[in-house]
Scaffold this active site. Structure first.
Site, PDB file in Angstrom:
ATOM      1  N   GLU A 130      40.494  32.970  30.138  1.00  7.19           N
ATOM      2  CA  GLU A 130      40.013  32.385  31.345  1.00  7.19           C
ATOM      3  C   GLU A 130      38.707  31.638  31.327  1.00  7.19           C
ATOM      4  O   GLU A 130      38.354  30.879  31.720  1.00  7.19           O
ATOM      5  CB  GLU A 130      39.489  33.628  32.576  1.00  7.19           C
ATOM      6  CG  GLU A 130      40.977  34.233  32.640  1.00  7.19           C
ATOM      7  CD  GLU A 130      41.389  35.495  32.023  1.00  7.19           C
ATOM      8  OE1 GLU A 130      40.660  35.648  30.840  1.00  7.19           O
ATOM      9  OE2 GLU A 130      42.037  36.452  32.516  1.00  7.19           O
ATOM     10  N   LYS A 137      31.459  35.884  34.092  1.00  8.92           N
ATOM     11  CA  LYS A 137      31.510  36.814  32.910  1.00  8.92           C
ATOM     12  C   LYS A 137      32.434  36.639  31.911  1.00  8.92           C
ATOM     13  O   LYS A 137      32.153  36.850  30.694  1.00  8.92           O
ATOM     14  CB  LYS A 137      31.716  38.157  33.545  1.00  8.92           C
ATOM     15  CG  LYS A 137      33.131  38.375  34.231  1.00  8.92           C
ATOM     16  CD  LYS A 137      34.053  38.860  33.400  1.00  8.92           C
ATOM     17  CE  LYS A 137      35.364  38.887  34.063  1.00  8.92           C
ATOM     18  NZ  LYS A 137      36.382  39.795  33.145  1.00  8.92           N
TER      19      LYS A 137
END
Length: 332
Positions: free
Chosen positions: A283, A192
């Site tokens: 990330e 995601k």
């Protein structure tokens, strides 16, 4: 003497927010961080630099000495994904005994091995490793805003113990759902972030809500393909750890990954966008290449992730959108 119920290893905003939540609910929590000056400041001010409006409960102890956290029967790993295995290789020999299991709360895929953290840490720690993941921003959790999250535990943890952990970590403001799909939960949390960068790109280019909705939906399909081929469950993709976390991270203004993508879409370089976010970890940047390598190994096509990687390699954002919109027509 302070005897912690929970030891949290990693004093970033997310680890600290969870520590605050559990301490507020009555647990004794030992929070360990690796930087002495930062931990001393937190001990003196009883606040975290990125969670300034929230005072620490009395039963939250902070220190750069891991002894109190080691003594807790439950360990929570909250360090940045890419450094977590090596950090535990250094930490683990310093503990006199290991807990029955470790739960990590970090999101990403390891660049070096293409493993999830549960896969990597099980060998390092020699105990079962679970994951806590879902649609949560650290500042909202620390302030007690109602939130829901998934606790994914391996089958080696008994049903009775799993339910006990679910009850222990839940609070009036943090509702926890139990899952046995550890790898699916981890992969959703990792992917995601990549898709959130793409959603930010759409926002930065001012392509509108239609385009963003289409991207999120097709991104969910990419997530499902990789999760399922690597052993995860479709229900995880459609739940809090998958669709829920993707919707939050791809649309929420507090999302670092989405904001990074937006800045690049507005014309900033990758390095400038990272600097604008204060050097915080993005990330999705680390996860993207590893996810594409895994997809290639299994013969999967992840077109959105591929365009994000090209973006990270310096290609113009307009070209990424053009390629996505002019791909050969397909059935949904």
């Amino acid at each position: 003497m302070f005897r912690a119920d929970i030891g949290v290893f990693g004093s970033g905003a997310w680890g600290t927010a969870l520590a605050i939540t559990w301490a507020r609910a009555g647990a004794k929590v030992a929070l360990w961080g690796t930087f002495p000056d930062e931990m001393a400041q937190m001990a003196a001010t009883r606040r975290h630099l990125r969670l300034k409006d929230v005072a620490f409960p009395d039963n939250l102890q902070t220190s750069d000495d891991p002894a109190a956290a080691f003594a807790a029967p439950l360990w929570i790993s909250a360090m940045p994904t890419q450094v977590t295995p090596e950090a535990w290789r250094s930490l683990r020999p310093r503990a006199e005994q290991a807990p029955e299991l470790v739960i990590h709360v970090s999101k990403g895929i390891l660049q070096s091995t293409h493993q999830t953290l549960s896969q990597a840490l099980t060998g390092v720690l020699d105990v079962p490793v679970g994951a806590l993941s879902g649609p949560t921003f650290a500042d909202e959790v620390s302030r007690g805003v109602p939130s829901a999250i998934v606790l994914a535990l391996p089958q080696t943890v008994s049903d009775e113990r799993a339910k006990a952990l679910q009850a222990q970590l839940s609070s009036e403001k943090l509702r926890i759902y139990l899952s046995r799909d550890v790898v699916g939960t981890e992969l959703c949390g990792a992917l995601k972030n990549v898709l959130a960068i793409a959603a930010g790109l759409v926002d930065g280019l001012k392509l509108g809500y239609n385009a963003r909705a289409a991207l999120i939906t097709r991104g969910l399909a990419e997530m499902a393909r990789l999760v399922e081929v690597l052993g995860g469950q479709p229900s995880t993709v459609m739940g809090l750890a998958g669709m829920g976390d993707l919707l939050l991270t791809a649309t929420g203004p507090q999302s670092r990954n989405r904001t990074f993508g937006e800045l690049v879409g507005r014309g900033q370089s990758v390095d400038a966008a990272r600097d604008a976010l204060g050097g915080q970890v993005i990330e999705g940047m680390f996860t993207c290449e590893a996810a594409l390598d895994l997809a290639q190994e299994h013969g999967l096509d992840l077109p959105i992730a591929a365009e994000v990687q090209r973006l990270l390699n310096g290609e113009r954002p307009e070209e990424a959108v053009r390629r996505l919109m002019t791909r050969s027509l397909k059935s949904e």
